[in-house]
Enzyme design. Structure first.
Site, PDB file in Angstrom:
ATOM      1  CE  LYS A  87      56.522  14.298 -49.362  1.00  0.00           C
ATOM      2  NZ  LYS A  87      55.128  14.445 -49.325  1.00  0.00           N
TER       3      LYS A  87
HETATM    4  C1  LIG Z   1      53.833  14.058 -50.005  1.00  0.00           C
HETATM    5  C2  LIG Z   1      52.683  13.744 -49.340  1.00  0.00           C
HETATM    6  C3  LIG Z   1      51.558  12.936 -49.745  1.00  0.00           C
HETATM    7  C4  LIG Z   1      51.881  11.996 -50.850  1.00  0.00           C
HETATM    8  O1  LIG Z   1      52.878  11.133 -50.582  1.00  0.00           O
HETATM    9  P1  LIG Z   1      53.801  10.220 -51.679  1.00  0.00           P
HETATM   10  O2  LIG Z   1      54.627   9.307 -51.183  1.00  0.00           O
HETATM   11  O3  LIG Z   1      54.074  11.160 -52.668  1.00  0.00           O
HETATM   12  O4  LIG Z   1      52.533   9.339 -52.431  1.00  0.00           O
HETATM   13  C5  LIG Z   1      50.535  13.180 -48.975  1.00  0.00           C
HETATM   14  N1  LIG Z   1      50.407  13.779 -48.039  1.00  0.00           N
HETATM   15  C6  LIG Z   1      51.299  14.868 -47.761  1.00  0.00           C
HETATM   16  C7  LIG Z   1      50.810  15.725 -46.626  1.00  0.00           C
HETATM   17  C8  LIG Z   1      52.528  14.810 -48.150  1.00  0.00           C
HETATM   18  O5  LIG Z   1      53.551  15.612 -48.015  1.00  0.00           O
END
Ligand SMILES: *Cc1c(COP(=O)(O)O)cnc(C)c1O
Length: 497
Positions: A112
């Site tokens: 993120k």
């Molecule tokens: C948010 C997240 C995901 C999923 O990503 P999306 O864009 O919501 O599909 C996978 N792994 C981790 C560690 C995340 O923080």
């Protein structure tokens, strides 16, 4: 030429990129999408020489056409700096017949950070461009990682407040501690007695509540979103797919034009959608492999063409993927309808009323770029255990779900194309699940931070700063509420009751 963004639910709602970033969600509850995906049109030999920041400019300038070169470069330089613990920003490592694209070198050690390091800068720039006078309230639901990354990005940013709702019993201990210890006068963190879908639905409801919008306006506020429904999150995520491809080429791992696969551990469908956009921009990508945990609503969708969220919500060891309503899928659905807002809108209405919808055969045929599968809890443990035993490399639980799906894909298709597994979090963020996968007997009785030190020892990597700094940090946020109370809490925080 200026690229225009339109709502997936109403062809008449059209905005510029900066307006789409400011609003987050369209008035009708739809998501903003570019009216077409621009071509990257940069030669691969040139891309191969670019730094992450240069790649970011090459990609993002195609999408954010109402930002000046100077504005966009300032945003990029402020985002991708020493907050990342490596100059490469997104390193690729080769382990056991696959490449891992490590997207966890930012300040909160999950992918993120790739987008949320830059979103506050994009948002502030967009506010300035559009003469926004209101204070911007970032309203966010999190399955664990968005919350902390957004808090870190927006803490003490002038002209903003940030309110984060997370499922009180649905995140890892480290994730929770990272959020509730967040400093900053403008930060608010609230646990809800409910799951991520309930948090996300509550937030979306506030976004499209006209009465609330009026009250906000009177109080001198307006909402924006740090969730992946914001185009300002999606666009920066395209960058690392382009970068990864160019790096493989630069290292001589692939030849010019060679197609590769990406495996993406998926929840809200934001990350993998960015990969799809990279492909549409012209990056030679063969398959987009969508990996789910036991909340396998996407796997079922890709196999049957029926999206059905009517099922038990499971809490798994990969909590950031514990999602039954994958918001960004709407952008793909819109695309396979041939940008038909009315048709998409009907499907989304059916989702909100009946919890399900079915796409037509013609629409399903357009999903051939995607392959979906899932990894069970037991298999996720085994993936972590085996890869550690074999190579010493330690995966977090989300990345392990992806690696598990990749093994199934190989077995099923015999496809030997070079493949990049998108590594979305540091194992230090999910220490207990990771260590229990390695040796349950030995580690079960240790405390969270004893496990952190043990993981550091056995993975031969130092404890990330993000974890070190919360070891003894003070808890600043203690509010917990029911999902029905979310709106009241927001009004109270903003003093607009
Ligand atoms: C948010 C997240 C995901 C999923 O990503 P999306 O864009 O919501 O599909 C996978 N792994 C981790 C560690 C995340 O923080």
């Amino acid at each position: 030429m200026e690229l225009i963004y339109e709502s997936t639910r109403n062809a008449d709602e059209k905005v510029t990129a900066s307006q789409a970033i400011l609003k987050g969600l369209a008035n009708d509850g739809g998501l903003f999408v570019p009216s077409k995906i621009p071509a990257l049109a940069v030669d691969i030999d040139e891309l191969a020489k670019m730094t992450y920041q240069e790649t970011a400019y090459a990609v993002m300038s195609k999408f954010l056409t109402d930002f000046t070169e100077e504005e966009l470069k300032n945003c990029i330089d402020a985002a991708y700096d020493s907050k990342f613990d490596t100059k490469e920003i997104a390193p690729l490592v080769s382990v056991d017949n696959a490449y891992y694209l490590e997207l966890f070198h930012g300040s909160t050690i999950a992918f993120k950070d790739m987008a949320l390091s830059i979103l506050p800068h994009l948002l502030i720039t967009a506010a300035r461009k559009n003469q926004v006078k209101n204070e911007i309230v970032i309203l966010t639901a999190t399955s664990g990682d968005t919350g902390k990354a957004a808090l870190a990005g927006f803490a003490d940013v002038e002209g903003t407040k940030i309110i984060v709702f997370y499922p009180k019993h649905g995140v890892s201990p480290i994730q929770e501690k990272q959020m509730v210890t967040q400093k900053g006068k403008n930060t608010f963190v609230i646990g809800i007695n409910g799951n991520f879908d309930e948090a996300q639905t509550g937030v979306k409801k506030m976004f499209s509540d006209k009465k609330l919008a009026e009250m906000m306006e009177e109080g001198g506020y307006q909402f924006s979103s740090a969730n992946s429904i914001n185009i300002g999150r999606l666009v920066p995520q395209i960058v690392y797919y382009v970068y990864a491809y160019a790096k493989l080429y630069a290292k001589g791992e692939i030849s010019k034009g060679e197609k590769i696969n990406f495996v993406v551990p998926t929840g809200n469908f934001g990350n993998i959608l960015a990969a799809f956009y990279a492909k549409q921009m012209g990056i030679p990508i063969a398959k987009l492999i969508c990996a789910s945990n036991e909340n396998k609503v996407l796997y079922d969708f890709f196999s049957t063409g029926i999206y059905d969220k009517n099922r038990e919500f499971l809490l798994t060891s990969s909590p950031s993927m514990d999602i039954l309503i994958s918001s960004n899928l709407e952008r793909l659905i819109y695309w396979i309808t041939g940008n038909h807002a009315k048709q998409n809108s009907e499907l989304m209405q059916s989702l909100s009323k009946e919890g399900k919808y079915e796409i037509t055969k013609k629409m399903k045929e357009q999903l051939s770029d995607f392959y979906g599968n899932y990894t069970t809890e037991k298999q996720t443990e085994q993936v972590i255990h085996k890869l550690y035993q074999k190579t010493g490399y330690v995966l977090d639980t989300h990345t392990a779900v992806a690696a598990g799906v990749y093994a199934k894909y190989r077995e099923e298709t015999r496809d030997t194309a070079k493949t990049v597994i998108v590594s979305t979090a540091s194992p230090f963020k999910f220490t207990r699940s990771v260590m229990n996968s390695i040796d349950k007997e030995k580690y079960d009785s240790m405390t969270d931070f004893e496990l952190v030190d043990e993981l550091s020892r056995l993975s031969k990597t130092s404890v990330p700063a993000a974890v070190e700094e919360i070891r003894n940090a003070e808890i600043c946020h203690k509010t917990v509420c029911d999902s029905e109370e979310m709106e009241d809490i927001v009004k109270k925080i903003l003093n607009i009751v």
